[in-house]
Design a protein around this motif. Structure first.
Motif, PDB file in Angstrom:
ATOM      1  N   LEU A   1       1.453  -2.037  -6.306  1.00  0.00           N
ATOM      2  CA  LEU A   1       0.914  -0.681  -6.347  1.00  0.00           C
ATOM      3  C   LEU A   1       1.702   0.184  -7.328  1.00  0.00           C
ATOM      4  N   ALA A   2       3.028   0.139  -7.225  1.00  0.00           N
ATOM      5  CA  ALA A   2       3.869   0.951  -8.114  1.00  0.00           C
ATOM      6  C   ALA A   2       3.664   0.547  -9.570  1.00  0.00           C
ATOM      7  N   ALA A   3       3.642  -0.768  -9.841  1.00  0.00           N
ATOM      8  CA  ALA A   3       3.494  -1.240 -11.216  1.00  0.00           C
ATOM      9  C   ALA A   3       2.131  -0.878 -11.793  1.00  0.00           C
TER      10      ALA A   3
ATOM     11  N   GLY B   1      12.612  -3.204   6.668  1.00  0.00           N
ATOM     12  CA  GLY B   1      12.065  -4.356   5.952  1.00  0.00           C
ATOM     13  C   GLY B   1      11.214  -3.933   4.774  1.00  0.00           C
ATOM     14  N   LEU B   2      10.335  -2.949   4.975  1.00  0.00           N
ATOM     15  CA  LEU B   2       9.496  -2.463   3.886  1.00  0.00           C
ATOM     16  C   LEU B   2      10.340  -1.852   2.771  1.00  0.00           C
ATOM     17  N   ALA B   3      11.356  -1.072   3.158  1.00  0.00           N
ATOM     18  CA  ALA B   3      12.218  -0.427   2.162  1.00  0.00           C
ATOM     19  C   ALA B   3      12.959  -1.470   1.328  1.00  0.00           C
TER      20      ALA B   3
ATOM     21  N   THR C   1       3.954  -5.479   1.578  1.00  0.00           N
ATOM     22  CA  THR C   1       4.446  -6.384   0.536  1.00  0.00           C
ATOM     23  C   THR C   1       3.700  -6.203  -0.785  1.00  0.00           C
ATOM     24  N   SER C   2       2.599  -5.443  -0.777  1.00  0.00           N
ATOM     25  CA  SER C   2       1.870  -5.160  -2.017  1.00  0.00           C
ATOM     26  C   SER C   2       2.350  -3.882  -2.692  1.00  0.00           C
ATOM     27  N   LEU C   3       3.318  -3.198  -2.114  1.00  0.00           N
ATOM     28  CA  LEU C   3       3.786  -1.952  -2.704  1.00  0.00           C
ATOM     29  C   LEU C   3       4.355  -2.123  -4.119  1.00  0.00           C
TER      30      LEU C   3
END
Length: 315
Positions: A222-224, A13-15, A217-219
């Motif tokens: 984080l990446a941006a 799910g996270l992926a 779901t905030s990843l």
């Protein structure tokens, strides 16, 4: 559900959420440039709001699966993580300067949305009419943002006319479709795995929603934000978080309430909301008085987030 299946569901799910969120933002950005949409609206809607799509689909899936504490905990936990964890890491990587002119508008919207969401959760509940009010507030914010930024964007485009990207339209549409599929299926897997984990471990659903689901779901944010900070584009990193937090409250809670009205009790309606409001107030204070987030501020944000997570682990 076995432990192995639970771990697989959460991991898959996270992926899917991360990959789907990135694909969605990439496709929407390319389509917006191709259609000649204002860069202001691209940054506000696509970057800030687009990276919140995983939170939207996850909260809606949780609400439909009768897991209201995960649905709401995801939003509250994401807003806390966005400020204390993600902005903390971004500022630690490179100090962020804050333009006071647009922040008067966006900071006011952040404060109003946080207070409105906290008030609804603590005293009213997410009834359908509350959801309609929150979504109306989001529409007003978007309209005001477009009207106040239209002249500035037009001047920028006149000085440096935007060029249409090379390539084919179907590429952007394919990214959009893959992104939506990723976040929708990823949200379902993540919620199923989180509920199973909470049941098996005897952990309250609220804690799972505030930690695993919220951070997962905030990843995309984080990446941006880290990418923008690394390139010296602190305004994008900052705007991404502010826009995401506004959308989380007005958009996600609004849509979730319309789809499946929720009643929330316990810590989510008290201490956790307090942490979200305190984090928002700290960010607003630094933005107004300092007009920058230094590395020291970033370290303080991270320390506060670690203390928050530790307090839940010890509760």
């Amino acid at each position: 559900m076995t432990i192995t299946m639970t771990v697989l569901f959460i991991g898959a799910g996270l992926a899917l959420l991360v990959a789907g969120g990135e694909s969605l933002v990439r496709g929407a950005s390319g389509l917006a440039r191709r259609l000649g949409i204002s860069p202001l609206l691209i940054g506000l809607v696509v970057v800030g709001f687009g990276t919140s799509t995983p939170e939207l689909t996850t909260s809606m899936a949780a609400a439909l699966r009768d897991a209201p504490e995960i649905a709401v905990g995801n939003v509250i936990g994401s807003n806390i993580a966005n400020i204390l964890l993600i902005l903390g890491l971004a500022a630690l990587l490179r100090p962020i300067r804050i333009d006071p002119r647009p922040f008067r508008r966006d900071g006011s919207a952040l404060a109003i949305s946080a207070l409105a969401g906290a008030g609804a959760l603590a005293f009213i509940g997410l009834e359908r009419w509350v959801g309609a009010v929150l979504l109306t507030g989001l529409a007003v914010y978007l309209l005001v943002s477009w009207l106040t930024g239209r002249d500035r964007s037009a001047a920028q485009e006149e000085a440096a006319p935007a060029t249409r990207p090379a390539g084919r339209l179907w590429v952007e549409l394919a990214f959009l479709g893959a992104g939506f599929a990723g976040v929708i299926f990823g949200a379902g897997l993540l919620v199923d795995g989180a509920v199973s984990a909470a049941t098996a471990l005897g952990v309250p659903q609220a804690v799972i929603g505030l930690t695993i689901v919220a951070v997962g779901t905030s990843l995309p944010e984080l990446a941006a934000s880290l990418s923008a900070a690394r390139r010296g584009e602190g305004d994008i990193a900052f705007g991404n978080i502010v826009g995401s937090n506004i959308f989380n409250i007005l958009g996600i809670l609004g849509v979730t309430a319309l789809v499946s009205p929720l009643q929330v009790t316990g810590g989510l309606a008290g201490s956790d909301l307090g942490v979200m409001l305190a984090a928002s107030a700290l960010l607003l204070a630094l933005a107004i008085w300092k007009q920058r987030l230094s590395r020291l501020h970033g370290a303080i944000f991270l320390a506060l987030y670690a203390a928050y997570i530790a307090s839940m682990a010890l509760a």
